[in-house]
Design an enzyme around this catalytic site. Structure first.
Site, PDB file in Angstrom:
ATOM      1  N   SER A 240       4.027  -2.049  10.478  1.00  0.00           N
ATOM      2  CA  SER A 240       5.222  -1.627  10.170  1.00  0.00           C
ATOM      3  C   SER A 240       6.077  -2.836  10.455  1.00  0.00           C
ATOM      4  O   SER A 240       7.363  -3.328  10.821  1.00  0.00           O
ATOM      5  CB  SER A 240       5.868  -1.131  11.915  1.00  0.00           C
ATOM      6  OG  SER A 240       5.095   0.605  11.962  1.00  0.00           O
TER       7      SER A 240
ATOM      8  N   GLU B 109      -4.976  -4.516  11.103  1.00  0.00           N
ATOM      9  CA  GLU B 109      -3.877  -3.756  10.401  1.00  0.00           C
ATOM     10  C   GLU B 109      -3.545  -3.066  12.385  1.00  0.00           C
ATOM     11  O   GLU B 109      -5.068  -1.713  12.090  1.00  0.00           O
ATOM     12  CB  GLU B 109      -3.820  -2.758   9.392  1.00  0.00           C
ATOM     13  CG  GLU B 109      -3.382  -3.329   8.685  1.00  0.00           C
ATOM     14  CD  GLU B 109      -2.697  -1.987   7.575  1.00  0.00           C
ATOM     15  OE1 GLU B 109      -2.230  -2.523   7.721  1.00  0.00           O
ATOM     16  OE2 GLU B 109      -3.711  -1.482   6.968  1.00  0.00           O
TER      17      GLU B 109
ATOM     18  N   LYS C  54       0.142   4.390  -0.158  1.00  0.00           N
ATOM     19  CA  LYS C  54      -0.903   5.557   0.725  1.00  0.00           C
ATOM     20  C   LYS C  54      -0.337   6.669  -0.158  1.00  0.00           C
ATOM     21  O   LYS C  54      -0.259   5.943  -1.797  1.00  0.00           O
ATOM     22  CB  LYS C  54      -0.090   5.621   1.562  1.00  0.00           C
ATOM     23  CG  LYS C  54      -0.236   4.676   2.519  1.00  0.00           C
ATOM     24  CD  LYS C  54       0.264   4.434   4.222  1.00  0.00           C
ATOM     25  CE  LYS C  54       0.008   3.265   4.877  1.00  0.00           C
ATOM     26  NZ  LYS C  54       0.246   3.541   6.141  1.00  0.00           N
TER      27      LYS C  54
ATOM     28  N   GLY D   4       3.106   2.726  10.524  1.00  0.00           N
ATOM     29  CA  GLY D   4       3.988   3.813  10.701  1.00  0.00           C
ATOM     30  C   GLY D   4       4.734   4.205  12.114  1.00  0.00           C
ATOM     31  O   GLY D   4       5.409   5.482  11.507  1.00  0.00           O
TER      32      GLY D   4
ATOM     33  N   HIS E 217      -9.295   0.430   5.534  1.00  0.00           N
ATOM     34  CA  HIS E 217      -7.929   1.184   6.304  1.00  0.00           C
ATOM     35  C   HIS E 217      -8.080   1.838   7.112  1.00  0.00           C
ATOM     36  O   HIS E 217      -8.785   3.096   7.235  1.00  0.00           O
ATOM     37  CB  HIS E 217      -6.937   1.549   5.005  1.00  0.00           C
ATOM     38  CG  HIS E 217      -5.816   1.552   6.121  1.00  0.00           C
ATOM     39  ND1 HIS E 217      -5.232   3.019   6.112  1.00  0.00           N
ATOM     40  CD2 HIS E 217      -5.003   0.948   5.268  1.00  0.00           C
ATOM     41  CE1 HIS E 217      -4.260   2.542   6.250  1.00  0.00           C
ATOM     42  NE2 HIS E 217      -3.673   1.631   6.137  1.00  0.00           N
TER      43      HIS E 217
ATOM     44  N   ASN F 180       0.443  -0.921  -0.180  1.00  0.00           N
ATOM     45  CA  ASN F 180      -0.016   0.297  -0.041  1.00  0.00           C
ATOM     46  C   ASN F 180       0.649   1.438   0.160  1.00  0.00           C
ATOM     47  O   ASN F 180       1.473   1.327   0.870  1.00  0.00           O
ATOM     48  CB  ASN F 180      -1.365   0.215   1.413  1.00  0.00           C
ATOM     49  CG  ASN F 180      -1.697   1.407   1.507  1.00  0.00           C
ATOM     50  OD1 ASN F 180      -1.595   1.720   0.385  1.00  0.00           O
ATOM     51  ND2 ASN F 180      -2.434   1.599   2.573  1.00  0.00           N
TER      52      ASN F 180
ATOM     53  N   GLU G 134      -6.586   4.272   8.121  1.00  0.00           N
ATOM     54  CA  GLU G 134      -6.302   6.096   7.755  1.00  0.00           C
ATOM     55  C   GLU G 134      -7.439   6.374   7.123  1.00  0.00           C
ATOM     56  O   GLU G 134      -7.970   7.471   7.373  1.00  0.00           O
ATOM     57  CB  GLU G 134      -4.984   6.315   6.930  1.00  0.00           C
ATOM     58  CG  GLU G 134      -4.059   6.218   7.476  1.00  0.00           C
ATOM     59  CD  GLU G 134      -3.036   5.981   6.242  1.00  0.00           C
ATOM     60  OE1 GLU G 134      -2.765   5.396   5.129  1.00  0.00           O
ATOM     61  OE2 GLU G 134      -1.871   4.722   7.344  1.00  0.00           O
TER      62      GLU G 134
HETATM   63  P1  13P Z   1       3.001   1.104   7.239  1.00  0.00           P
HETATM   64  O1  13P Z   1       3.698  -0.660   6.912  1.00  0.00           O
HETATM   65  O2  13P Z   1       3.830   1.860   7.064  1.00  0.00           O
HETATM   66  O3  13P Z   1       3.076   0.642   9.261  1.00  0.00           O
HETATM   67  O4  13P Z   1       1.912   1.203   7.399  1.00  0.00           O
HETATM   68  C1  13P Z   1       1.384  -0.331   7.477  1.00  0.00           C
HETATM   69  C2  13P Z   1       0.111  -0.171   6.437  1.00  0.00           C
HETATM   70  O5  13P Z   1      -0.859   0.778   6.804  1.00  0.00           O
HETATM   71  C3  13P Z   1      -0.806  -0.540   5.206  1.00  0.00           C
HETATM   72  O6  13P Z   1      -1.587  -0.726   4.790  1.00  0.00           O
END
Ligand code: 13P
Length: 255
Positions: A212, A166, A11, A172, A95, A9, A97
């Site tokens: 992460s 997640e 983003k 992140g 997700h 992803n 976010e």
């Molecule tokens: P990170 O791997 O940057 O922590 O992000 C995970 C994520 O949100 C994947 O959808």
């Protein structure tokens, strides 16, 4: 036997000049790779480029990060699942976010999930608790609420669905869940799905861990019995790291 699935992803990252070589590096680096299913989720403006670079026989499949719940209409700036048919195979929904930055509710997730399935795309449904929810012991309650909300009105588990666990506090932050904690939560998700849709559907369901994930920590996560791959954010922007994660996941399954 569940085939593991790895998602990248991106983003809201990459310029077009960065995206193109990244796509080419994934295509070439994963040429002939069959140890896991691989799905790359670039930003929407690069989906057409992704489709051009990753031709039909590429080992890398294409996913979209977000869709609107209607197939078409006066929704300026949005894209529908129906529009992605022929370009993307997978669509991410729920997700953290989208939930926490854009205020998407479980009801929105339900509508989007239906639109993804109606269009014939394969959903990747993300669920996960915040740090405060974990600290107050509400993790399972939150996962149950998110799953019940997403599947409201469903009589069967969609056969193409993938669920990504997640934990929000791990996204992140560099604070990856321990393999034991990730396994425990993924097992809980599987048993909630079993309660709702039956043991057979639950045992065929693929559940990814995300938060992460790196080339260094993936092996210990990937060997866990209820973890069937990973959803990768930051590390998916580095082709060497992402390919190493894909290979480690394949390796863990054959171990
Ligand atoms: P990170 O791997 O940057 O922590 O992000 C995970 C994520 O949100 C994947 O959808």
């Amino acid at each position: 036997m569940r085939i593991p699935i790895v998602g990248g992803n991106w983003k809201m990252n990459t310029t077009r000049a960065e995206a193109l070589p990244l796509l080419v590096a994934l295509r070439d680096g994963l040429d002939g790779f069959d140890g896991a299913e691989v799905v790359v989720m670039p930003p929407a403006p690069w989906l057409g480029d992704a489709a051009n670079v990753l031709e039909e026989d590429s080992a890398v499949h294409i996913g979209v990060q977000n869709v609107h719940w209607e197939p078409r209409g006066a929704f300026t700036g949005e894209q529908s699942a129906a529009m992605l048919v022929g370009t993307a195979e997978y669509a991410l929904v729920g997700h953290s976010e989208r939930r926490h930055v854009f205020g998407e509710s479980d009801a929105d997730v339900n509508r989007k999930l239906r639109s993804i399935l109606d269009a014939g795309l394969r959903p990747i449904l993300a669920v996960g608790e915040t740090e405060a929810e974990r600290d107050t012991g509400a993790t399972y309650e939150v996962l149950r609420r998110q799953l019940e909300g997403a599947f409201a009105g469903f009589t069967d588990l969609p056969t193409t669905i993938v669920i990504a666990y997640e934990p929000v506090w791990a996204i992140g932050t560099g604070r990856t869940a321990t393999p034991e904690a990730a396994q425990e939560a993924c097992a809980a998700v599987r048993s909630m799905v079993a309660e709702r849709f039956g043991a057979e559907a639950a045992s065929a369901l693929r559940i990814q861990y995300g938060g992460s994930v790196t080339a260094d920590n993936i092996a210990a996560l990937a060997v866990q019995p209820d973890i069937d791959g990973a959803l990768v954010g930051g590390a998916s922007l580095n082709p060497e790291a992402f390919i190493a994660i894909c290979r480690a996941i394949a390796q863990a399954r054959h171990a």
